[in-house]
Design a protein around this motif. Structure first.
Motif, PDB file in Angstrom:
ATOM      1  N   ASN A  90      33.181   1.654 -17.585  1.00 50.14           N
ATOM      2  CA  ASN A  90      32.343   2.851 -17.475  1.00 50.14           C
ATOM      3  C   ASN A  90      31.180   2.806 -18.458  1.00 50.14           C
ATOM      4  OD1 ASN A  90      32.979   4.919 -15.550  1.00 50.14           O
ATOM      5  ND2 ASN A  90      35.028   4.834 -16.397  1.00 50.14           N
ATOM      6  N   SER A 140      27.188   2.819 -17.573  1.00 50.75           N
ATOM      7  CA  SER A 140      26.230   3.812 -18.051  1.00 50.75           C
ATOM      8  C   SER A 140      25.060   3.137 -18.761  1.00 50.75           C
ATOM      9  CB  SER A 140      26.926   4.803 -18.965  1.00 50.75           C
ATOM     10  OG  SER A 140      27.436   4.145 -20.082  1.00 50.75           O
ATOM     11  N   PHE A 183      22.687   2.183 -16.046  1.00 50.22           N
ATOM     12  CA  PHE A 183      21.982   3.374 -15.547  1.00 50.22           C
ATOM     13  C   PHE A 183      20.853   3.746 -16.499  1.00 50.22           C
ATOM     14  CE2 PHE A 183      26.233   4.830 -13.652  1.00 50.22           C
ATOM     15  CZ  PHE A 183      26.088   3.931 -12.637  1.00 50.22           C
ATOM     16  N   LEU A 184      21.138   3.655 -17.793  1.00 49.68           N
ATOM     17  CA  LEU A 184      20.117   4.008 -18.781  1.00 49.68           C
ATOM     18  C   LEU A 184      18.920   3.075 -18.675  1.00 49.68           C
ATOM     19  CD1 LEU A 184      19.190   5.614 -21.144  1.00 49.68           C
ATOM     20  CD2 LEU A 184      20.529   4.198 -22.636  1.00 49.68           C
ATOM     21  N   HIS A 196      15.994   6.258  -9.476  1.00 47.75           N
ATOM     22  CA  HIS A 196      16.787   7.495  -9.549  1.00 47.75           C
ATOM     23  C   HIS A 196      17.817   7.533  -8.437  1.00 47.75           C
ATOM     24  CE1 HIS A 196      14.150  10.241 -12.207  1.00 47.75           C
ATOM     25  NE2 HIS A 196      14.183   9.022 -12.663  1.00 47.75           N
ATOM     26  N   VAL A 218      20.588   5.116  -9.167  1.00 45.22           N
ATOM     27  CA  VAL A 218      21.496   5.568 -10.217  1.00 45.22           C
ATOM     28  C   VAL A 218      22.408   6.677  -9.707  1.00 45.22           C
ATOM     29  CG1 VAL A 218      21.561   6.739 -12.428  1.00 45.22           C
ATOM     30  CG2 VAL A 218      20.118   4.803 -12.119  1.00 45.22           C
ATOM     31  N   LEU A 219      21.876   7.551  -8.858  1.00 45.10           N
ATOM     32  CA  LEU A 219      22.744   8.595  -8.288  1.00 45.10           C
ATOM     33  C   LEU A 219      23.877   7.979  -7.487  1.00 45.10           C
ATOM     34  CD1 LEU A 219      20.281  11.339  -7.129  1.00 45.10           C
ATOM     35  CD2 LEU A 219      21.984  11.472  -8.881  1.00 45.10           C
ATOM     36  N   ILE A 251      26.399   6.412  -9.899  1.00 39.53           N
ATOM     37  CA  ILE A 251      27.304   7.335 -10.590  1.00 39.53           C
ATOM     38  C   ILE A 251      28.493   7.666  -9.694  1.00 39.53           C
ATOM     39  CG2 ILE A 251      27.508   9.702 -11.381  1.00 39.53           C
ATOM     40  CD1 ILE A 251      24.807   9.468 -12.587  1.00 39.53           C
ATOM     41  N   VAL A 252      28.206   7.931  -8.423  1.00 40.17           N
ATOM     42  CA  VAL A 252      29.299   8.257  -7.503  1.00 40.17           C
ATOM     43  C   VAL A 252      30.238   7.065  -7.354  1.00 40.17           C
ATOM     44  CG1 VAL A 252      29.821   8.970  -5.183  1.00 40.17           C
ATOM     45  CG2 VAL A 252      27.872   9.911  -6.324  1.00 40.17           C
ATOM     46  N   VAL A 254      32.469   6.733 -10.408  1.00 40.67           N
ATOM     47  CA  VAL A 254      33.576   7.693 -10.471  1.00 40.67           C
ATOM     48  C   VAL A 254      34.690   7.295  -9.508  1.00 40.67           C
ATOM     49  CG1 VAL A 254      34.234  10.042  -9.989  1.00 40.67           C
ATOM     50  CG2 VAL A 254      32.253   9.602 -11.319  1.00 40.67           C
ATOM     51  N   THR A 281      36.585   4.508 -10.949  1.00 42.65           N
ATOM     52  CA  THR A 281      37.494   4.943 -12.009  1.00 42.65           C
ATOM     53  C   THR A 281      38.777   5.514 -11.422  1.00 42.65           C
ATOM     54  OG1 THR A 281      35.569   5.456 -13.332  1.00 42.65           O
ATOM     55  CG2 THR A 281      37.637   6.350 -14.056  1.00 42.65           C
TER      56      THR A 281
END
Lengths: 100, 102, 91, 113
Positions: free
Chosen positions: D36, D40, D43-44, D63, D66-67, D70-71, D74, D77
């Protein structure tokens, strides 16, 4: 700077002071229950003062209502969290702090 | 105004690698997960600073809320003691991970 | 006014970093989660201040989502993760 | 130093820390945390690259990526944690089968000393 700006400044500084007091209490208090006390003050009063200070600045009453809603949600969340943690700690037998 | 905004950037950039290092090197996994939740919160502040409120919204919705809840739920099932790894390879064993039936 | 908003927001960010000490040091897991809860509330305040200072109204929605989901981790922690010292976990 | 170069350097630092943690730790939850953190960092880097020119509006393509990312992270994870629980239910430990014997041999060694 008009009177509204001064009132906003005072409210924002008071809110920041309450947040600082809550953080300091989280660091200095000896016990989970005492720390809960400090934490809820920061949550409710600090965020409330900052929200009121910002509500004086917006020019649309819908935005003011949204800020009020955010504060209300945080109140609800923080009260629930404090109750749950205190209940679990007490039922689990975490000892209370006594003045030595 | 520029000093405050630059202060945001410098503070966040200084703290985030430190926080990532702490997440990966602490012994107690509960502590690691609590630090990871704080890490996600600071990351959404970074995205606000980088003018990406859409990403900040997604991170707040699922990064801060859902991931932390999932990790805590799993830790409650498997215990939070990490008796291996680089951090504790030289320590004597502090007791077996509790073999609770699930 | 923008300078005041940014200054107060920076002060609140410093508060978060100060509270990180409690996460690092807290003896029981409940202390760590309490600190995380305080970080969530402080983050809401920072987002509201930045929404006013940067003239970005979308940040208020981010703050709203934060306020909604801030309690989720604490509830998951109390209900599913934390078994205090003397309590037998019955699952 | 501009905002872009500051965050690019920091993201690579965070990525290296995450990679080290992923390799050096055997506990599966710690490995998931490391993945994770690496995600991140990426993404940064993407978001700060989208804002390379601070006067223009940011580039929307990173953008969107990255959206999506993120999904995906998750759901990764959640799936990996479910696998970890399964491994724990089968073996009573949260380690991979390849690394687990080496660890117990090391512990035996320490206990004997």
């Amino acid at each position: 700077m008009g009177i509204i700006e001064w009132v906003t400044t005072i409210f924002l500084l008071a809110g920041a002071f309450f947040f600082f007091a809550g953080t300091l209490g989280l660091l200095r208090f000896p016990d989970v229950y005492n720390r809960l006390h400090a934490l809820t003050k920061a949550d409710n009063v600090g965020l409330g003062l900052i929200t009121i200070g910002l509500m004086l600045q917006v020019d649309n009453w819908v935005l003011a209502l949204k800020l009020l809603l955010i504060w209300f949600l945080v109140l609800l969340t923080s009260a629930t969290a404090a109750h749950l943690i205190a209940n679990a700690a007490l039922r689990g037998g975490l000892p209370l702090w006594r003045r030595p | 105004m520029n000093i405050s905004a630059g202060g945001f950037d410098i503070l966040l950039a200084a703290v985030l690698p430190l926080l990532a290092w702490y997440v990966l090197s602490t012994r107690d996994l509960f502590k690691a997960v609590a630090l990871f939740i704080a890490y996600g919160l600071l990351f959404s502040l970074i995205w606000v600073r980088l003018a990406a409120p859409d990403v900040a919204l997604a991170e707040a919705a699922i990064g801060a809320g859902l991931t932390g809840a999932l990790l805590l739920d799993t830790l409650g099932r498997i215990g939070s003691r990490d008796t291996s790894g680089a951090a504790s390879a030289m320590e004597p064993e502090g007791g077996p991970p509790d073999a609770r039936e699930s | 006014m923008d300078g005041l908003y940014l200054g107060v927001a920076l002060f609140l960010l410093l508060n978060i970093l100060l509270g990180m000490v409690r996460v690092l040091r807290g003896p029981s897991p409940a202390d760590r989660m309490l600190a995380a809860q305080l970080f969530g509330t402080t983050g809401v305040a920072i987002l509201l201040l930045l929404a006013e200072a940067l003239a970005a109204p979308a940040l208020r929605d981010v703050a709203l989502v934060f306020a909604l989901l801030g309690g989720l981790t604490v509830v998951a922690f109390v209900r599913r993760a934390w078994s205090p010292p003397t309590q037998v976990n019955k699952e | 130093m501009s905002q872009f170069s500051l965050y690019a350097v920091i993201s690579m630092l965070i990525f290296s820390i995450g990679l080290y943690g992923f390799i050096a730790h055997a506990h599966l939850v710690r490995k998931i945390l490391a993945v994770n953190i690496m995600g991140s960092a990426i993404f940064l880097l993407l978001i700060s690259a989208a804002r390379r020119d601070p006067t223009a509006p940011p580039d929307p393509v990173p953008h969107a990526m990255v959206l999506t990312g993120i999904v995906v992270s998750v759901s990764f994870t959640a799936f990996a944690l479910a696998l970890t629980r399964r491994i724990y239910a089968e073996t009573g430990q949260a380690y991979l089968p390849e690394t687990e014997p080496a660890i117990s041999a090391q512990k035996q060694d320490i206990v004997q000393k």
